[in-house]
Structures are given as structure tokens and as C-alpha cells.
Design a protein around this motif. Structure first.
Motif, PDB file in Angstrom:
ATOM      1  N   ALA A  49       5.337  11.540  -2.720  1.00 50.59           N
ATOM      2  CA  ALA A  49       4.289  10.584  -2.353  1.00 50.59           C
ATOM      3  C   ALA A  49       3.360  10.351  -3.533  1.00 50.59           C
ATOM      4  N   ARG A  50       3.032  11.413  -4.233  1.00 51.74           N
ATOM      5  CA  ARG A  50       2.146  11.330  -5.389  1.00 51.74           C
ATOM      6  C   ARG A  50       2.743  10.430  -6.470  1.00 51.74           C
ATOM      7  N   ALA A  51       4.061  10.554  -6.611  1.00 44.62           N
ATOM      8  CA  ALA A  51       4.741   9.715  -7.598  1.00 44.62           C
ATOM      9  C   ALA A  51       4.667   8.242  -7.214  1.00 44.62           C
ATOM     10  N   ARG A  52       4.799   8.003  -5.907  1.00 44.63           N
ATOM     11  CA  ARG A  52       4.718   6.592  -5.450  1.00 44.63           C
ATOM     12  C   ARG A  52       3.333   6.006  -5.711  1.00 44.63           C
ATOM     13  N   VAL A  53       2.302   6.815  -5.491  1.00 41.13           N
ATOM     14  CA  VAL A  53       0.940   6.346  -5.727  1.00 41.13           C
ATOM     15  C   VAL A  53       0.732   6.072  -7.205  1.00 41.13           C
ATOM     16  N   GLU A 103      -5.131   5.683  -6.982  1.00 37.38           N
ATOM     17  CA  GLU A 103      -5.612   7.050  -6.909  1.00 37.38           C
ATOM     18  C   GLU A 103      -5.448   7.610  -5.501  1.00 37.38           C
ATOM     19  N   THR A 104      -5.124   6.751  -4.557  1.00 42.35           N
ATOM     20  CA  THR A 104      -5.216   7.154  -3.156  1.00 42.35           C
ATOM     21  C   THR A 104      -3.976   6.747  -2.372  1.00 42.35           C
ATOM     22  N   LEU A 105      -3.655   7.575  -1.374  1.00 45.40           N
ATOM     23  CA  LEU A 105      -2.514   7.325  -0.496  1.00 45.40           C
ATOM     24  C   LEU A 105      -3.033   7.049   0.908  1.00 45.40           C
ATOM     25  N   ILE A 106      -2.370   6.142   1.618  1.00 47.24           N
ATOM     26  CA  ILE A 106      -2.764   5.882   3.014  1.00 47.24           C
ATOM     27  C   ILE A 106      -1.908   6.760   3.917  1.00 47.24           C
ATOM     28  N   LEU A 107      -2.557   7.555   4.736  1.00 42.69           N
ATOM     29  CA  LEU A 107      -1.849   8.392   5.700  1.00 42.69           C
ATOM     30  C   LEU A 107      -1.604   7.561   6.955  1.00 42.69           C
ATOM     31  N   VAL A 108      -0.328   7.475   7.375  1.00 42.96           N
ATOM     32  CA  VAL A 108      -0.015   6.705   8.582  1.00 42.96           C
ATOM     33  C   VAL A 108       0.626   7.598   9.628  1.00 42.96           C
ATOM     34  N   ALA A 166       0.853  -1.196   0.000  1.00 42.14           N
ATOM     35  CA  ALA A 166       0.000   0.000   0.000  1.00 42.14           C
ATOM     36  C   ALA A 166       0.886   1.242   0.000  1.00 42.14           C
ATOM     37  N   PRO A 167       0.674   2.195  -0.930  1.00 41.30           N
ATOM     38  CA  PRO A 167       1.432   3.444  -0.890  1.00 41.30           C
ATOM     39  C   PRO A 167       1.012   4.247   0.327  1.00 41.30           C
ATOM     40  N   SER A 168       2.006   4.670   1.123  1.00 49.66           N
ATOM     41  CA  SER A 168       1.655   5.376   2.348  1.00 49.66           C
ATOM     42  C   SER A 168       2.634   6.520   2.584  1.00 49.66           C
ATOM     43  N   ALA A 169       2.237   7.438   3.440  1.00 49.83           N
ATOM     44  CA  ALA A 169       3.108   8.568   3.788  1.00 49.83           C
ATOM     45  C   ALA A 169       2.691   9.113   5.142  1.00 49.83           C
ATOM     46  N   GLY A 226      -6.684  11.541  -1.479  1.00 50.97           N
ATOM     47  CA  GLY A 226      -6.741  11.388  -2.928  1.00 50.97           C
ATOM     48  C   GLY A 226      -5.457  11.935  -3.569  1.00 50.97           C
ATOM     49  N   ARG A 227      -5.060  11.330  -4.694  1.00 54.60           N
ATOM     50  CA  ARG A 227      -3.794  11.694  -5.340  1.00 54.60           C
ATOM     51  C   ARG A 227      -3.758  13.178  -5.689  1.00 54.60           C
TER      52      ARG A 227
END
Lengths: 246, 402
Positions: free
Chosen positions: B296-300, B306-311, B284-287, B322-323
Motif C-alpha cells: 500500500a505504501r508503494a502505491r501511495v 503522503e496519505t492513504l485512504i482506508l476503505v 485515490a490510493p486506498s487499502a 499517513g504513509r
């Protein structure tokens, strides 16, 4: 017939209804129940007769139980035996007691055996049926679980089947005991024994009411007491039966 | 923790933390049982091996000889053809009562002795084996605890207990002498669904502690799949149709009969056998908040989402972004709620159900500490059922669940 009783010998002091010897107006007038006379004759008539009656009942019940129990176990194992024994004991049960006592006098004479044999025969049907049905009503799954856990056939019988049949067996004994107590009074007709003796005696002497009612009343009380006795035994011996669901 | 594997000479008071216990291998070797006067055998040339410590479920339609097969093992039903061995010893050569005392037996109607207390019921086999009183008493306490009954039940009579409690006592009684083999004939069949489910789960936990070889008859395929290490499907006339682990049975039924018997929903049934943790989770792409949004956008974008998980700093998911919102530093206020998380011990069936109810194609999975573990997708699940390694494939999914 009545003459037999007159020879019994150990009867109570016979009151003189009309005469003045007794000095007791109740007895002289053949009153309904003369408590004084009953008390005076308790220790030499009523008490020993009551004890004899209990002995007769216990012995008849014990012999009847041994025979029926053995027969029921046999019939439980070998089903074919059920029908002939039921028929046989039912047949005996239908014979009028007075007739049976009379017939046996010709065979065994005026003996204890003549008194006991009919008493025993009247217990057979109820004791046999109740024991057998008690055993047959043991749930199959209980028997199967017992087998599956490695109980031998004998262990299943004594540890599982008979304890579960106990309420039915005790109910049979209860009814048989009451039956024998009442029939045993008739047995005095052939053997001068038990509470039947003073009853016959009272009739023989022109229906002396105090003696008749005293002995008859004791017989009734004994019947009730034996019923209550087995009710208590039931409760104590089978505490689990109270929780049994219908 | 108590265990059932206490050595007999030490007595049950010698408790150890070790589980395991005794178990024995059971082998059916070409066993045929014919009842007199019946043309078709009840069990027909049955051969199977039940590994030590395994739970073998016997299933099949009525008339398939399941119960007969079970009762051949403790010789409640005798047979003449073939042989059954327990740890290599043929059951027909054993003394029949000794054999049965060494085998736990549980039946649907419990068969508890109504005239005996619970304690006396449980003590049945130990008494037959002439254990001393103290040891029996200690064993009763231990077993009541094991099957989840309060000690005060010991003095009661079976008629004072509920159906579920009676079945627990039946189980305790069967376990009393610590037999290596347990035979269970539809033990939970007469219970209501809730009690049945609870007892099934408790039995599985108990089995993990005491390790017995269990032969379990049921007509309920769901129970067979839930409980069994292996399932033995018998068909009419007592012939073996299939003998396999539940997953294989569901995935590859050997014929029409077995496919019909396990049901058209066998795919769904397989889902309940596996857990999220069994899958190769998707990364899962996360930041964290404050990180560079462009990177982070590039990783997604790289994984096609379309979405990043905030951790948070410990890696626990806090929300998703959202991206398109990822301009400048990652901002926690842009995050939306994730909804229900998946867990590693969650059955796939439940995971799929959560996905459907959240109308998303992915589920965010966290580990036991609540940290982000990865993603599950519907495709991943179906690929798992198909037996292919889905993690190597590219995904066209464009969004994590909302």
C-alpha cells in the motif's frame, strides 16, 4: 306656490285643530305625534306615498346611472371627455334644487318629468366620477396581465375592469340613493308625488305636527334603509374587497 | 407524477408519466423596434434563435430593451421591422388574441385578478378557450400541485396569499392551457432572496417536467446564469452583445461590456455551474484494513501522495493513514478522520469552499452509495476552468486533506 299643493286633491283627511269633530284630543291640540292618527292614515296616505317615493327614487337612480355609466365608459376610453362632462355635471349639481324645480315648471309643466329631471341631474356627478375613478384605479399590471393572456378589450372591460370598479360604483350609488331620497321630498313641490306631499300638506294646513313628523320620519328611515341596502349589496357582490390590502 | 403534456382532447385527467410536453422554437430575425419620437431604437436589429424547450435569459442594463424584446413576442408591443416566428409562424400574421392565448405570460407584480379566486385566476385562459368545466377543475388541481400549493388555496383570493404564493399562482395561470412558449418578465424580482432562490429551483425542476420554450427577462446576472440554457446579453439601445450558454459567457465574454456586466467574479460564477461529477477525478490510493502495508505504501508513493485512504469492504472511505504509519498490515487504529466528503452532485464552488475551510488541497469524493470515487484538487478545478484536461498532468500535491 303653496296653492299648487292645495290642488293636489289626494291629501289626507285634514284634522280640525280647534273643532270637536275629530274627537281626538291629541289631534285637536296638534300634539307632537298622534300615533292613532298616523295608524288611521297609514293605508290611504303614508303607505302609498312611501311607495311613490321609492318608485321616484329608483327611477331617478336608474336613469342617472345609465347616463353616468355610459358617460364614464366613454370618458375612460376617450380621456378628453372627462373634463367637459365633469364640469357639466358639477354645474348641474350646484344649482339649488328648489330653483331648478321652479325653472323646469316653465318648460315641462307640473309633470313627473319636472320632478325627475332634477333628481337625475343630482346623481350624475357622483355616479360619473365614482365609475370613472373606479375604472382608472384598476392596477396597470392587472390590465397588462389580462392583455397578455389574450383577453379582448371588451373582455377586459367586463370581466376585469368593471368588476374591480364595482366597489367604487356601488359606493357612488349608495350616496346618490340617499341624496335622491331626500331631494325627492322637495320634488313634491312641483309634482304631487311621494312623501313630500304630506309634508307640504302639513305645512300648508298650519304645520300639523303628526303628519309632518310621520312623513318626514319615513323619508329619513327610507334614506337610512337605502344606505344599508347598498352596504349589504357591497358585501355580497364584492367578497374579495374585504381582503384587499391598503 | 403529473405532466403538462396531456393531449387536449384527452383532458388533464389522462395523466402519463412521460414528461416533455410542447415547446416551440422562437426566432428573432433582424427585429427593430423604434418608439415614436425616440432617436435610438429600443431593440436594434436583433437576431437570435431560441431552441424549442430552452430557457433563454434576457439580461442587460436598464434601457437595453429586454422587456421590450419580450413583449414583441406576444405583441404587447408591436413592431414593424423584421419578424419573429414561433415554430416558423410569424407572430405578426397571427390573430393577436389567439397568439397570446397560446403563450404563457408571467410578470413581476403577478397581475393576478384581485376579484377572482385562485381557481378562477388559473382558469382564465382555459375559459377563454371554452374548455368544459370538469376539465378546467381537473386542470386547476393539477396545476396547484405542480406549483406546490395546497388544494385549499383554490378558493382563496390573491390578497390572502404571500408574495411567493401569488407568484406560484401566476406561474400556474400562465401554464394553464399548456402553452408551448412562456414569457417571464422578472417573475421573481419582487421576492425576498430566500423565496426567490426556492422558486428559481422549483421552476427549473418544473421546467424539466413540462419542457417549454422560456424567454425570461432579468436584471440579475446570477439568476441568468443559474436559470438559463443560454443567456442573451443586450446593451444600451437594444443591441445584442452576446448570446451564449452561461459557461461560455463567463469563460469568454466577447468584450469589455459583457465582461463588466457578468462581473469580476465570473470565474467563481463558473464554479457554480459545474459539479464535481463533471470532472475527471484523480485516482485515490486506498487499502482495506489488514492488507499488506508495504504494498500500500508503494502505491501511495507511486502517485506522490503522503496519505492513504482506508476503505471498508464495500469501498466506503473510513479514514486516512499517513504513509509513514504503513508498516506491516494496514491497521484501522492508525486512521484519522477525513472530515467532509465531496459528492458528485456538489457544485465546484461548494467543493472549493469545503477545501478552503478544511485547509487542505484535496477533497475526498464519494459516489451516491458512499463509495470512494476519487479526489478533487484545487489545481484540478482551475485546470477545468482553463479548459485543459488536468487528469493527465502530474501532481505535486503531497497530501490528501486533513
Amino acid at each position: 306656490m303653496i296653492g299648487i299643493l292645495a290642488q293636489g286633491g289626494s291629501g289626507p283627511v285634514i284634522p280640525d285643530f280647534g273643532g270637536g269633530g275629530a274627537g281626538n284630543s291629541c289631534v285637536r291640540d296638534n300634539g307632537f305625534f298622534c300615533w292613532n292618527w298616523f295608524q288611521q292614515n297609514w293605508s290611504d296616505t303614508f303607505q302609498p306615498r312611501l311607495i311613490e317615493h321609492i318608485e321616484l327614487t329608483v327611477v331617478a337612480l336608474a336613469i342617472g346611472f345609465v347616463i353616468s355609466f355610459a358617460a364614464a365608459l366613454f370618458a375612460y376610453r376617450y380621456k378628453w371627455f372627462d373634463f367637459p362632462f365633469t364640469t357639466f355635471s358639477a354645474f348641474l349639481y350646484t344649482i339649488p334644487s328648489l330653483a331648478l324645480f321652479q325653472v323646469l315648471v316653465g318648460i315641462t309643466g307640473l309633470t313627473l318629468a319636472t320632478a325627475l329631471i332634477p333628481l337625475v341631474t343630482y346623481t350624475l356627478l357622483i355616479l360619473f366620477r365614482n365609475t370613472l375613478i373606479g375604472l382608472q384605479e384598476v392596477p396597470d399590471e392587472v390590465r397588462e396581465a389580462a392583455r397578455g393572456m389574450g383577453l379582448t378589450r371588451r373582455q377586459i372591460l367586463w370581466r376585469v375592469e368593471l368588476p374591480l370598479a364595482l366597489p367604487a360604483i356601488l359606493a357612488g350609488l349608495q350616496i346618490a340613493a340617499v341624496t335622491v331620497v331626500s331631494l325627492a321630498t322637495v320634488a313634491a313641490f312641483v309634482y304631487d308625488h311621494g312623501l313630500g306631499s304630506p309634508i307640504f300638506d302639513a305645512i300648508n294646513r298650519g304645520t300639523f305636527k303628526t303628519e309632518l313628523i310621520g312623513a318626514g320620519g319615513l323619508a329619513i328611515l327610507l334614506g337610512i334603509a337605502s344606505y344599508a341596502f347598498f352596504a349589504v349589496i357591497q358585501r355580497v357582490a364584492t367578497p374579495w374587497a374585504r381582503y384587499r390590502r391598503a | 407524477m403529473t405532466s403538462l403534456d396531456t393531449a387536449h382532447d384527452e383532458g388533464p385527467s389522462a395523466r402519463s408519466g412521460a414528461s416533455g410536453g410542447t415547446a416551440a422554437e422562437i426566432v428573432f430575425d433582424s427585429v427593430t423596434k423604434r418608439y415614436a419620437g425616440q432617436e435610438q431604437p429600443a431593440v436594434d436589429n436583433l437576431s437570435l434563435t431560441i431552441g424549442a424547450g430552452e430557457i433563454c435569459m434576457l439580461v442587460g442594463p436598464s434601457g437595453a430593451g429586454k422587456t421590450t424584446a419580450l413583449k414583441l413576442i406576444n405583441r404587447l408591443i408591436d413592431f414593424e421591422e423584421g419578424d419573429i416566428t414561433i415554430d416558423g409562424r410569424g407572430v405578426r400574421g397571427e390573430n393577436v388574441t389567439a397568439l397570446r392565448r397560446g403563450i404563457g405570460y408571467v410578470i413581476q407584480q403577478t397581475g393576478l385578478f384581485p376579484h377572482m379566486t385562485i381557481a378562477a385566476n388559473i382558469a382564465t385562459v382555459p375559459r377563454l378557450l371554452r374548455w368544459d368545466k370538469q376539465r378546467i377543475r381537473a386542470r386547476i388541481d393539477e396545476l396547484l400541485e405542480l406549483v406546490g400549493l395546497e388544494p385549499e388555496y383554490a378558493k382563496r383570493y390573491p390578497a390572502q396569499l404571500s408574495g411567493g404564493q401569488r407568484q406560484r399562482v401566476g406561474l400556474a395561470r400562465a401554464l394553464a392551457a399548456d402553452p408551448p412558449v412562456m414569457l417571464m418578465d422578472e417573475p421573481f424580482g419582487a421576492l425576498d432572496p430566500i423565496t426567490r432562490g426556492r422558486l428559481q429551483e422549483e421552476f427549473l425542476r418544473l421546467h424539466a417536467r413540462v419542457s417549454k420554450t422560456v424567454v425570461f427577462v432579468t436584471h440579475d446576472i446570477d439568476e441568468a446564469i443559474k436559470m438559463g440554457d443560454r443567456v442573451c446579453v443586450l446593451r444600451q439601445g437594444g443591441r445584442l452583445a452576446q448570446y451564449d450558454p452561461p459557461d461560455v459567457l463567463l469563460a469568454r465574454p466577447v468584450d469589455e461590456f459583457v465582461a463588466d456586466f457578468v462581473g469580476a467574479d465570473r470565474g467563481l460564477k463558473r464554479l457554480s455551474l459545474r459539479r464535481v461529477g463533471d470532472l475527471h477525478l484523480l485516482p485515490a490510493p486506498s487499502a482495506r484494513a489488514g492488507e499488506d502495508g508495504t504494498a500500500a505504501r508503494a502505491r501511495v508513493a507511486e502517485v506522490g501522495y503522503e496519505t492513504l485512504i482506508l476503505v471498508d469492504d464495500d469501498g466506503r472511505p473510513q479514514g486516512m493513514i499517513g504513509r509513514d504509519s504503513l508498516n506491516g498490515p494496514v491497521n484501522a487504529s492508525d486512521a484519522r478522520s477525513i472530515g467532509v466528503f465531496g459528492r458528485l452532485d456538489m457544485p465546484l464552488r461548494d467543493a472549493l469552499s469545503v477545501m478552503l475551510s478544511q485547509a487542505g488541497s484535496h477533497l475526498v469524493v464519494v459516489d451516491d452509495d458512499g463509495r470512494l470515487a476519487g479526489l478533487v484538487s484545487a489545481d484540478l478545478i482551475s485546470a477545468e476552468l482553463a479548459g485543459t484536461d488536468a487528469s493527465a498532468r502530474a501532481f505535486d500535491a503531497d497530501e490528501v486533506p486533513t
